[in-house]
Scaffold this motif. Structure first.
Motif, PDB file in Angstrom:
ATOM      1  N   VAL A  77      -0.981  -9.990  -3.689  1.00 57.91           N
ATOM      2  CA  VAL A  77      -1.753  -8.758  -3.935  1.00 57.91           C
ATOM      3  C   VAL A  77      -2.238  -8.186  -2.605  1.00 57.91           C
ATOM      4  CG1 VAL A  77      -3.851  -7.816  -4.989  1.00 57.91           C
ATOM      5  CG2 VAL A  77      -2.426  -9.427  -6.274  1.00 57.91           C
ATOM      6  N   ALA A  78      -2.734  -9.046  -1.736  1.00 56.93           N
ATOM      7  CA  ALA A  78      -3.169  -8.598  -0.413  1.00 56.93           C
ATOM      8  C   ALA A  78      -1.997  -7.998   0.350  1.00 56.93           C
ATOM      9  CB  ALA A  78      -3.789  -9.749   0.364  1.00 56.93           C
ATOM     10  N   GLY A  93       0.467  -6.424  -0.872  1.00 55.70           N
ATOM     11  CA  GLY A  93       0.679  -5.088  -1.429  1.00 55.70           C
ATOM     12  C   GLY A  93      -0.323  -4.077  -0.895  1.00 55.70           C
ATOM     13  N   ILE A  94      -1.568  -4.483  -0.774  1.00 58.89           N
ATOM     14  CA  ILE A  94      -2.603  -3.601  -0.215  1.00 58.89           C
ATOM     15  C   ILE A  94      -2.303  -3.309   1.252  1.00 58.89           C
ATOM     16  CG2 ILE A  94      -5.059  -3.460   0.380  1.00 58.89           C
ATOM     17  CD1 ILE A  94      -5.555  -5.215  -2.168  1.00 58.89           C
ATOM     18  N   LEU A  95      -1.852  -4.335   1.957  1.00 59.20           N
ATOM     19  CA  LEU A  95      -1.542  -4.178   3.378  1.00 59.20           C
ATOM     20  C   LEU A  95      -0.383  -3.210   3.611  1.00 59.20           C
ATOM     21  CD1 LEU A  95      -1.981  -7.906   4.398  1.00 59.20           C
ATOM     22  CD2 LEU A  95      -3.428  -5.997   5.142  1.00 59.20           C
ATOM     23  N   ILE A 130      -6.214 -12.811   2.355  1.00 57.43           N
ATOM     24  CA  ILE A 130      -5.565 -11.828   3.229  1.00 57.43           C
ATOM     25  C   ILE A 130      -4.264 -12.375   3.812  1.00 57.43           C
ATOM     26  CG2 ILE A 130      -5.788 -10.599   5.440  1.00 57.43           C
ATOM     27  CD1 ILE A 130      -8.756 -10.243   4.787  1.00 57.43           C
ATOM     28  N   PHE A 171       0.003  -0.365   2.167  1.00 51.68           N
ATOM     29  CA  PHE A 171      -0.590   0.970   2.270  1.00 51.68           C
ATOM     30  C   PHE A 171      -1.269   1.177   3.628  1.00 51.68           C
ATOM     31  CE2 PHE A 171      -0.326   0.348  -2.325  1.00 51.68           C
ATOM     32  CZ  PHE A 171       0.387   1.490  -2.666  1.00 51.68           C
ATOM     33  N   ILE A 172      -1.937   0.155   4.106  1.00 53.08           N
ATOM     34  CA  ILE A 172      -2.566   0.229   5.432  1.00 53.08           C
ATOM     35  C   ILE A 172      -1.488   0.390   6.502  1.00 53.08           C
ATOM     36  CG2 ILE A 172      -3.880  -1.073   7.154  1.00 53.08           C
ATOM     37  CD1 ILE A 172      -5.451  -2.300   4.796  1.00 53.08           C
TER      38      ILE A 172
END
Length: 167
Positions: A11-12, A14-16, A6, A18-19
């Protein structure tokens, strides 16, 4: 291992994004609606929260109604401005990824204040998602303006400390 992912993995990050965009959008639209609607006044909300502190099963418990009654309600005009602009600015900062951790901290503070006041809505969900942003630290803003701002500020403060030692 999960914390390392995290906090450091691309990659994390990139996910963050969106959040961050989701939470930022929620804050931005809430603040914008209050600013442009022309009818928002925190007084009614504060009075409702204080009223919810009574009865057999109070929605508002403990020390919070005292704070609302003694501090927030007498300064309702100030709290009206703080809520409107706070929501808007937290939303903008999270969407742009600038000072992401500070914006997330201010957002979660507002979420907790609303939860303490007896409103649920999306606040609990936003708290949960914001925790990921706070845990991620710098990685939450890696794909945002923090990518350039944070290293710039670090260089400036490092130069200043070095200069102060030489003097």
């Amino acid at each position: 291992m999960l914390m390392n992912f995290i906090r450091k993995h691309y990659v994390a990050a990139g996910i963050l994004v969106f959040i961050r965009l989701y939470i930022g959008y929620e804050w931005l639209t809430a603040g914008y609606g209050k600013l442009t609607g022309g009818q928002f006044d925190a007084t009614g909300f504060l009075q409702g929260a204080i009223a919810s502190a009574g009865g057999d099963h109070p929605a508002v418990q403990g020390w919070w109604p005292l704070f609302l009654e003694k501090v927030a309600l007498p300064n309702a005009d100030l709290f009206t401005v703080l809520v409107m602009w706070g929501e808007l600015l937290v939303g903008i900062a999270l969407i742009l990824g600038i000072f992401t951790n500070f914006a997330a901290l201010m957002g979660i503070t507002m979420n907790f204040a609303f939860l303490f006041s007896g409103t649920v809505s999306t606040n609990a969900q936003m708290v949960l998602l914001t925790i990921f942003l706070l845990i991620a630290g710098y990685n939450a803003g890696r794909y945002g303006l923090d990518r350039w701002i944070i290293p710039f500020l670090k260089r400036k403060t490092t130069k200043r400390k070095h200069t102060m030692k030489l003097a």
